[in-house]
Design a protein around this motif. Structure first.
Motif, PDB file in Angstrom:
ATOM      1  N   VAL A  32       0.842  -1.198   0.000  1.00  0.00           N
ATOM      2  CA  VAL A  32       0.000   0.000   0.000  1.00  0.00           C
ATOM      3  C   VAL A  32       0.877   1.248   0.000  1.00  0.00           C
ATOM      4  O   VAL A  32       0.609   2.211  -0.739  1.00  0.00           O
ATOM      5  N   TYR A  41      -3.416   5.934  -5.811  1.00  0.00           N
ATOM      6  CA  TYR A  41      -3.657   4.524  -5.523  1.00  0.00           C
ATOM      7  C   TYR A  41      -4.674   4.015  -6.534  1.00  0.00           C
ATOM      8  O   TYR A  41      -5.874   4.215  -6.389  1.00  0.00           O
ATOM      9  N   ASP A  43      -6.746   1.358  -9.242  1.00  0.00           N
ATOM     10  CA  ASP A  43      -7.417   0.057  -9.219  1.00  0.00           C
ATOM     11  C   ASP A  43      -6.464  -1.050  -9.655  1.00  0.00           C
ATOM     12  O   ASP A  43      -6.494  -2.157  -9.109  1.00  0.00           O
ATOM     13  N   ARG A  46      -4.237  -1.905  -6.760  1.00  0.00           N
ATOM     14  CA  ARG A  46      -4.996  -2.675  -5.757  1.00  0.00           C
ATOM     15  C   ARG A  46      -5.187  -4.115  -6.212  1.00  0.00           C
ATOM     16  O   ARG A  46      -5.051  -5.053  -5.426  1.00  0.00           O
ATOM     17  N   ALA A  68      -5.956  -6.440   2.611  1.00  0.00           N
ATOM     18  CA  ALA A  68      -5.637  -5.215   1.859  1.00  0.00           C
ATOM     19  C   ALA A  68      -6.373  -4.016   2.443  1.00  0.00           C
ATOM     20  O   ALA A  68      -5.799  -2.929   2.583  1.00  0.00           O
ATOM     21  N   ASP A  69      -7.628  -4.201   2.800  1.00  0.00           N
ATOM     22  CA  ASP A  69      -8.409  -3.118   3.399  1.00  0.00           C
ATOM     23  C   ASP A  69      -7.853  -2.716   4.762  1.00  0.00           C
ATOM     24  O   ASP A  69      -7.750  -1.527   5.079  1.00  0.00           O
ATOM     25  N   LEU A  72      -4.583  -0.803   4.200  1.00  0.00           N
ATOM     26  CA  LEU A  72      -4.803   0.566   3.729  1.00  0.00           C
ATOM     27  C   LEU A  72      -5.051   1.496   4.908  1.00  0.00           C
ATOM     28  O   LEU A  72      -4.478   2.578   5.001  1.00  0.00           O
TER      29      LEU A  72
END
Length: 151
Positions: A32, A41, A43, A46, A68-69, A72
């Motif tokens: 991240v 950042y 898509d 990600r 990942a969430d 972040l």
């Protein structure tokens, strides 16, 4: 690190740390950091980040998205990269840390453009992980050949 995430999710710290390994979260937070270093950042970044988590750690897509969430959010609150690199360094040997650098390059190249912010943060992370400049550059060229990215 997990206490804050646990509070947000309404989980006990023990439950959160069982669900998400510190290594997975730290690796995701480093990816991240690379993807956000240029203030954009994307898509694509990600997607690569999630795929890297899935493939490197043999996670399900749902688990990778969840991590990942969390990463972040955790990366945004972190005062420095040290807490993440320390977590990676304590669990991995030099060869495995080089593979983390490979993941970072893959994220950096994901949007089709590599900029100086991404170069600098990967150099900093590699230094903190004890990966030599020679190895960092070798890995960059290997990933670059695969992605055919422009700088």
């Amino acid at each position: 690190m997990f206490d804050k995430i646990s509070q947000v999710l309404g989980l006990k710290p023990d439950t959160a740390s069982k669900e998400v390994s510190e290594l997975h979260l730290a690796t995701a937070a480093l990816m991240v950091s690379v993807s956000k270093s240029d203030e954009n950042y994307t898509d694509e970044e990600r997607e690569v980040l999630i795929k890297n988590l899935q493939n490197h750690f043999s996670l399900t897509k749902d688990s990778a998205v969840y991590i990942a969430d969390l990463a972040l959010e955790d990366e945004s609150d972190a005062p420095s990269l040290y807490q993440f690199t320390r977590a990676v360094s304590k669990e991995l040997d030099n060869e495995e840390r080089q593979e983390i650098i490979r993941l970072l390059w893959q994220v950096a190249f994901a949007d089709g453009h590599l900029d100086n912010f991404e170069l600098n943060i990967i150099a900093k992370i590699a230094g903190l992980l004890g990966v030599s400049a020679q190895e960092r550059i070798r890995i960059k060229h290997e990933v670059e050949q695969i992605t055919h990215c422009s700088q």
